[in-house]
Design an enzyme around this catalytic site. Sequence first.
Site, PDB file in Angstrom:
ATOM      1  N   SER A 256     -19.194  64.352  -5.388  1.00  0.00           N
ATOM      2  CA  SER A 256     -20.134  65.193  -4.401  1.00  0.00           C
ATOM      3  C   SER A 256     -21.306  65.664  -5.384  1.00  0.00           C
ATOM      4  O   SER A 256     -22.093  66.350  -4.515  1.00  0.00           O
ATOM      5  CB  SER A 256     -19.329  66.356  -4.035  1.00  0.00           C
ATOM      6  OG  SER A 256     -18.258  65.823  -3.125  1.00  0.00           O
TER       7      SER A 256
ATOM      8  N   GLU B 238     -41.771  54.838 -70.965  1.00  0.00           N
ATOM      9  CA  GLU B 238     -41.717  53.398 -70.889  1.00  0.00           C
ATOM     10  C   GLU B 238     -43.004  52.513 -71.385  1.00  0.00           C
ATOM     11  O   GLU B 238     -42.912  51.674 -71.617  1.00  0.00           O
ATOM     12  CB  GLU B 238     -41.727  53.121 -69.375  1.00  0.00           C
ATOM     13  CG  GLU B 238     -40.499  53.586 -68.538  1.00  0.00           C
ATOM     14  CD  GLU B 238     -39.434  52.755 -68.930  1.00  0.00           C
ATOM     15  OE1 GLU B 238     -39.351  51.400 -68.989  1.00  0.00           O
ATOM     16  OE2 GLU B 238     -38.034  53.320 -69.257  1.00  0.00           O
TER      17      GLU B 238
END
Length: 818
Positions: free
Chosen positions: A475, A86
Amino acid sequence: MNFIANLLATLINLATLLGIGLAFCAAALTRDLPDHRALANWEPAVTTRLYAGDGAMIAQYARERRLFLPIGAVPARVKQAFLSAEDKNFYLHPGIDLTSLVTALWSNAANYGSGRRMIGGSTITQQIAKNFLLSSDRTVERKLREAILSIRIDQTYSKDRILELYLNDIYLGLGAYGVAQAALTYFDKPVDQLTVAEAAYLAALPKAPNNYDPHRHPERAVTRRNWVIEQMRRNGVIDREVAAAAIASPLGIKPRRQEASSGNADYFTEDVRRQLGTRYGEATLYTAGLSVRTTLDPRLQQAAMRALRKGLVGYDQAKGYRGPITRLPSLEGWQQALAKRQPLSDVPEWQLAVVLSASNDKAELGLRPSGPETATAAADNTAMIGRDDTAWALCRLAEGKRRCATSLNGVLQPGDVVYVEKLETGYVLRQPPQVQGALVSMDPNTGRVLAVAGGFSYAQSEFNRATQAYRQPGSSFKPFVYAAALDTGYAPTTLVMDAPIAIPDGTGKTWRPKNYDGRFSGPSTLRTGLENSRNLMTVRLARHLGMDLVADYGKRFGIYDELRTYLPLALGAGETTLLRLVSAYAVIANGGKAIEPSMIDRIQDRYGRTIYRQDSRQCADCNALAWEGQEEPDLVDNRDYVLDPMTAYQITSMMRGVVERGTARNVATLGVPIAGKTGTTNDEKDVWFVGFTPDIVTGVFLGYDTPKPMGYGETGGGLAAPIFIDFMKAALQGKPAADFHPPPGMSFEVVDRKTGRSAEDGTPGAIVEAFKPGTGPCDGNCTVIDDKEIAEFPAGEAEMGLTPELRQKLLSNTGGLY
């Protein structure tokens, strides 16, 4: 002379005008120019990652998948690859590279009219200016503004800082932003392990990632990569031999593997995602790069989903076959038709299939490909199922009635789309269960949630029945009523009358609760009442204690936010979640200390700083630089006690009786000390079991999402407890059996379990009972808690906050609790 003077004056005037023009042009270009100093505070959107307790990644959330990597952690060969591709003069130019610009202008002029795309000769600094501060317009004005900003950026920031911004910002295809994420995405390895060829391939991507996609354009990808390698050689970064070896190597793309635990942790991770969104906001969740260490144990999570699915499928298949998922109108092109249907992605062992033919004792199936094969390649992908291997499907439910066939072709027809599973014996028929359920497992000492199974399949339903479903615990709430009694002076040997009771409900009617089996036993100890889940005893006990106290205990343990003082609620007729109930049991298991259930251990920001830690205990001497003979440091635990430790041990002992002699006797097959309690609501609409050892507490719930009876005789002990057993076999594997230890000061006496009186050791019904100081067996004229005068329920419905409908619901849903 006059001519020369006039010429000089003219030149001066032209120069002045040119200068003024350039000044106006510069002013126009720099007008509203973005402030380049904003880059100092730039923080990229970074992926938030969730990790299990063992460090395995289980989920990630991002708008842009990115891992931020400081420039100091980027290997030289990776930096050199990107600079070669680049901007080879990056460390030399002042932000713009005049040599590259001239080369680009010359190339564009030579290619003018050829139709080729113009090249810009941009430096990395110019790309930063464009990507961060400007638009992507291809205009002269934008390029000039870009050049000005690039020079300013270069003057303000170091080269390394600019390169760091670039390497973390760029898009490199396949949803990966930045080199760190791209290394994982393409090669499943960290940046520091990339080879020269792999680094060069990543450096080839910024110009046009889609053009060099390794799956769609492998030739282009190799060509571009090799160009980057050659640039590296020309720049003197690598020698000729290294370059030749890199060029000769294959691309070697290796997609990142999926973590094994993630497929079964969806309910857990989604709950954590919601918590993070609530705590920090959705924007932070998806951009801040949080590292979240969760409490999940992947091994237990796998076991939780496996045990829950087995239990749900077992119950559902016992109810009969409901028919195919859908039907294909024609078997022509069945491969393509089947390929369009998506199976349950988180139940990979189940495969979609279509019935091709069926006879008396076997059926031929066409299988949907489970891998990357194409539909046409599955033409010969068939299997056979036999009648004996799929006997459960011979009976089916139709219009509420059970009808059974004697042959497979009475059940399966060509064109039926079904699920099948391959076992060692061959393929068997499957169907997604209609009943749902949940499992939660937790460390009772810390509140760390180890596993969450929120339903049969997250792909089928995202609703988490462990944390979002509010159901009646039945319960399984009773231990907290009994704990309230033990805290207020009762003993496990206290006698309560187990006999019919009728209570006016304040509206002219009478409430007549009953035991699940319809029987009663007369005066019985609290232990017997809890072990056998006697409703009549619990109602009397709650009336004797006062519902204000029972409601306070329900709130104190975090089971309910508020519990109205209405007597049926003592039998678990309120509504809560499985996670809240398991958390309450954890308090009993750890000896009475308050806990806060947690799915998150620690959260770190993108820089590794801890911003949240669940464990808030202090340890002043834990960070000593050296050992100099000092005592081991102690962690200071300042948690409050929710329950008296002696009460916690007594109720634990009583719940061990539930497992050894009571409604959960099948759990005793695990062979280790376990305490627990079953729960079954009226008409068997909800079934529960919650049990614990000193180190782990686990709860299981089953029920239809829209509550309806599960069938007469279906109980928590029969449906939920077997799932608990399957899970605990995996949870206890490889661990020594731990016993519950009493707190100091308790005494132990041999008593008759039913009468509560002293007994000789070894006599039938004799057990060792735990007593608090000042209490003991009742050996004289024992008092029996009974109701001589039955007071009415409060008649003021407005005071109670109860509507007539809710009152009726509570009364009708407490007759069969077990």
